[in-house]
Design an enzyme around this catalytic site. Structure first.
Site, PDB file in Angstrom:
ATOM      1  N   ASP A 111       0.936  -1.234  -0.101  1.00 50.45           N
ATOM      2  CA  ASP A 111       0.022   0.269   0.441  1.00 50.45           C
ATOM      3  C   ASP A 111       1.154   1.475  -0.015  1.00 50.45           C
ATOM      4  O   ASP A 111       1.917   1.475   0.157  1.00 50.45           O
ATOM      5  CB  ASP A 111      -1.261  -0.138   1.439  1.00 50.45           C
ATOM      6  CG  ASP A 111      -1.902   1.167   1.276  1.00 50.45           C
ATOM      7  OD1 ASP A 111      -2.510   1.737   0.567  1.00 50.45           O
ATOM      8  OD2 ASP A 111      -1.263   2.027   2.265  1.00 50.45           O
ATOM      9  N   ASP A 143       0.024   5.361   0.693  1.00 53.89           N
ATOM     10  CA  ASP A 143      -0.597   5.766   2.222  1.00 53.89           C
ATOM     11  C   ASP A 143      -0.857   5.030   3.439  1.00 53.89           C
ATOM     12  O   ASP A 143      -1.355   4.218   3.339  1.00 53.89           O
ATOM     13  CB  ASP A 143      -1.557   7.032   1.468  1.00 53.89           C
ATOM     14  CG  ASP A 143      -1.931   8.359   0.434  1.00 53.89           C
ATOM     15  OD1 ASP A 143      -0.912   8.381   0.259  1.00 53.89           O
ATOM     16  OD2 ASP A 143      -2.339   7.713   0.028  1.00 53.89           O
ATOM     17  N   ASP A 202      -1.769  -0.732   6.270  1.00 54.51           N
ATOM     18  CA  ASP A 202      -1.689  -0.096   6.962  1.00 54.51           C
ATOM     19  C   ASP A 202      -3.486  -0.323   7.615  1.00 54.51           C
ATOM     20  O   ASP A 202      -3.575   0.116   8.358  1.00 54.51           O
ATOM     21  CB  ASP A 202      -1.006   1.023   7.495  1.00 54.51           C
ATOM     22  CG  ASP A 202      -2.130   1.722   6.414  1.00 54.51           C
ATOM     23  OD1 ASP A 202      -1.996   1.494   5.410  1.00 54.51           O
ATOM     24  OD2 ASP A 202      -2.274   3.170   7.259  1.00 54.51           O
TER      25      ASP A 202
END
Length: 234
Positions: A9, A11, A167
């Site tokens: 991922d 961001d 995240d």
């Protein structure tokens, strides 16, 4: 190296961009006269495609107003992007180390748009780090696993030989849908307890800790979440 493909991922996993996303989304809401958005509400949708994020943030908003808010968010973000954001500590050195591994491919699966990802690639010179990438406007948004399926097809790797690093619950769930191993980083936007519900093979508090897990000897069978999590947190 236990994997042939590691998918990241962007961001909240590679780049410390959550505060900017929150500020730009809140500014966009003000621009279109929408109800104020809390920091927590915006952080919760980071990782989703922009249309999907706005549906959650502004349920019942007329389509025209929602489109205007999308435009204003994009405008605020592009303007703010003139000041480069930082990678999390250890990311640049860690990616460089992984790039030196024979036979290992690296990819990005992100809720950003293609224009947004290409812009940050250009600003940071990081586009050459990755063999493939998918953005939310090219395929289906997380947590649907289509972007991972497309990356697996493009790189010629089976799900059992790939790892998704993210995240958010959205990252974890799209990998779990394919039976793919998933590593949760706890320094991003979703809480440790929420990430744990998706049964990642490890949870790490820093990017260098992720590298320790990736380079650890394979003493246990593949797909042994409890064993790997315990080891990575010691």
């Amino acid at each position: 190296m236990r994997y042939r493909l590691v998918i990241f991922d962007w961001d909240g996993t590679l780049m410390d961009s959550a505060a900017r996303i929150v500020a730009c989304m809140q500014a966009a809401a003000r621009d279109v006269g929408a109800a104020p958005l809390t920091d927590a509400a915006v952080r919760d949708i980071i990782g989703l495609g922009l249309p999907e994020a706005l549906e959650i943030l502004c349920p019942g908003m007329p389509a025209a107003q929602r489109e205007r808010m999308r435009e204003r968010y994009s405008a605020h973000f592009v303007a703010a992007d003139q000041v480069p954001m930082a990678f999390f500590a250890g990311v640049e050195a860690g990616i460089a180390r992984l790039r030196g591994e024979p036979g290992l491919r690296l990819a990005v699966a992100t809720g950003k748009s293609r224009r947004g990802l290409d812009r940050v690639f250009a600003h940071t010179g990081s586009g050459d780090w990755f063999h493939a990438s998918r953005t939310a406007d090219e395929t289906r948004s997380k947590p649907h696993p289509l972007m991972l399926e497309e990356l697996l097809t493009e790189t010629g790797v089976e799900p059992r030989d790939a790892l998704m690093v993210g995240d958010t619950e959205y990252d974890m769930e799209m990998a779990r849908a394919l039976g793919m191993d998933r590593a949760a980083v706890t320094y991003g936007v979703h809480a440790r307890e929420r990430l744990a519900r998706s049964q990642p093979v490890c949870m790490v508090d820093t990017f260098p800790a992720l590298l320790e897990v990736l380079y650890a000897p394979m003493a246990e069978p593949r797909h042994a979440p409890a064993t790997m999590m315990a080891r990575s947190e010691t």
